[in-house]
Design an enzyme around this catalytic site. Structure first.
Site, PDB file in Angstrom:
ATOM      1  N   ASP A   1      -1.758   1.595  10.223  1.00 33.20           N
ATOM      2  CA  ASP A   1      -2.576   0.756  11.105  1.00 33.20           C
ATOM      3  C   ASP A   1      -2.063  -0.683  11.168  1.00 33.20           C
ATOM      4  OD1 ASP A   1      -3.315   0.494   8.450  1.00 33.20           O
ATOM      5  OD2 ASP A   1      -5.468   0.670   8.798  1.00 33.20           O
ATOM      6  N   HIS A   2      -0.990  -0.965  10.447  1.00 34.82           N
ATOM      7  CA  HIS A   2      -0.333  -2.275  10.487  1.00 34.82           C
ATOM      8  C   HIS A   2       0.999  -2.175  11.229  1.00 34.82           C
ATOM      9  CE1 HIS A   2      -2.724  -4.379   7.230  1.00 34.82           C
ATOM     10  NE2 HIS A   2      -3.059  -3.111   7.023  1.00 34.82           N
TER      11      HIS A   2
ATOM     12  N   GLU B   1       0.842  -1.200   0.000  1.00 31.81           N
ATOM     13  CA  GLU B   1       0.000   0.000   0.000  1.00 31.81           C
ATOM     14  C   GLU B   1       0.882   1.257   0.000  1.00 31.81           C
ATOM     15  OE1 GLU B   1      -4.315   1.425   1.762  1.00 31.81           O
ATOM     16  OE2 GLU B   1      -3.199  -0.109   2.853  1.00 31.81           O
TER      17      GLU B   1
ATOM     18  N   ASP C   1       0.627  -8.139   2.942  1.00 37.18           N
ATOM     19  CA  ASP C   1      -0.688  -7.944   3.541  1.00 37.18           C
ATOM     20  C   ASP C   1      -1.668  -8.778   2.722  1.00 37.18           C
ATOM     21  OD1 ASP C   1      -3.088  -7.136   4.558  1.00 37.18           O
ATOM     22  OD2 ASP C   1      -2.883  -5.017   3.999  1.00 37.18           O
TER      23      ASP C   1
ATOM     24  N   TYR D   1       0.034  -7.642  -2.055  1.00 35.36           N
ATOM     25  CA  TYR D   1      -0.990  -6.854  -1.363  1.00 35.36           C
ATOM     26  C   TYR D   1      -2.341  -7.319  -1.911  1.00 35.36           C
ATOM     27  CZ  TYR D   1      -3.805  -2.813   0.072  1.00 35.36           C
ATOM     28  OH  TYR D   1      -4.776  -2.007   0.602  1.00 35.36           O
TER      29      TYR D   1
END
Length: 262
Positions: A252-253, A36, A150, A107
């Protein structure tokens, strides 16, 4: 050639260039895989990373969303980029080290909010993407390879804060878990993180929506490190750097690490 590898959904590499550099400086993984990135390749910052020893990189990018990159202190050459399910998204890049190990950085689509492909195209895209990955691994069985990224699915009951409450929430629904399992089986991939940490709750993502993510601890393990059976036994020292989620203006990861003695 032992090396330490990390995977991290950075949620904009340009916005969080300083956090990437901080991780590189404080933890110094030999290889850092980002997802991302939200940037065209020519806009991805590199000067600060090169100054920290990350001289090699391969990447695929898009303006504003998606994007994957591998930064390496070790010589690395590009080894392909697949557009699974023909989505036209920058969601995969592969690099090959001098020792012949191929690193795949993925991703996987998040899948939107409704776990029903009939009313949510994004959920269908997610399942199609995983199915395309599965078929590719069936057609060309990977060897001497590591897969990170991810994957946007928390497969085990202890990969989420509440299995029962998340059964109908995208990222932990039975159809997603089953499809991810088929994809993993197609390449005979070993979940390195869980091989190292077989028991207990383990998360790598905590929502921005939680006013106190650390105290609430409603996490999910969406970020993964897999390896093919021929090298999986060389992996060790897996860890999730939870504290990084608490850095200022964080992703947020949290990063996930593993070391390979190869």
């Amino acid at each position: 050639m032992p090396f330490t590898l990390a995977t991290w959904n950075i949620n904009s590499v340009r916005l969080r260039e300083g956090l990437v550099a901080r991780l590189m400086e404080e933890e110094a993984p030999d290889i850092l895989c980002l997802q991302e990135c939200k940037s065209p390749v020519d806009k991805i910052p590199t000067e600060a990373f090169e100054a920290l020893g990350y001289r090699w990189r391969v990447a695929r990018g898009q303006k504003g969303y998606n994007g994957v990159a591998i930064f390496s202190k070790l010589p690395l050459e590009e080894a392909g980029a697949d557009d699974h399910a023909d989505l036209g998204h920058a969601r995969h890049i592969a690099g090959r080290l001098e020792n012949g190990v191929t690193i795949h950085n993925f991703y996987v689509p998040a899948g939107g909010d409704v776990p029903d492909r009939e009313v949510n195209d994004k959920f269908g895209q997610k399942l199609d993407y995983l199915t395309s990955m599965r078929d590719a691994f069936h057609a060309d069985r990977p060897a001497k390879s590591i897969l990170v990224g991810d994957l946007n699915i928390a497969p085990r009951e202890d990969d989420v804060w509440s299995h029962k409450q998340l059964l109908k929430v995208v990222s932990h629904t039975p159809v997603e878990v089953e499809t991810l399992g088929q994809t993993q089986d197609a390449g005979a991939w070993v979940d390195v993180t869980r091989a190292d940490i077989p028991e207990g709750q383990l998360y790598s993502w905590w929502s921005y929506r939680s006013p106190d993510w650390d105290k609430a601890d409603k996490g999910r393990r969406l970020d993964h490190v897999w390896a093919t059976p021929d090298i999986a036994s060389a992996a060790h020292s897996s860890r999730v750097l939870r504290h990084v989620r608490g850095w200022e203006k964080p992703s947020d990861h949290a990063p996930v690490f593993a070391t390979f003695d190869l």
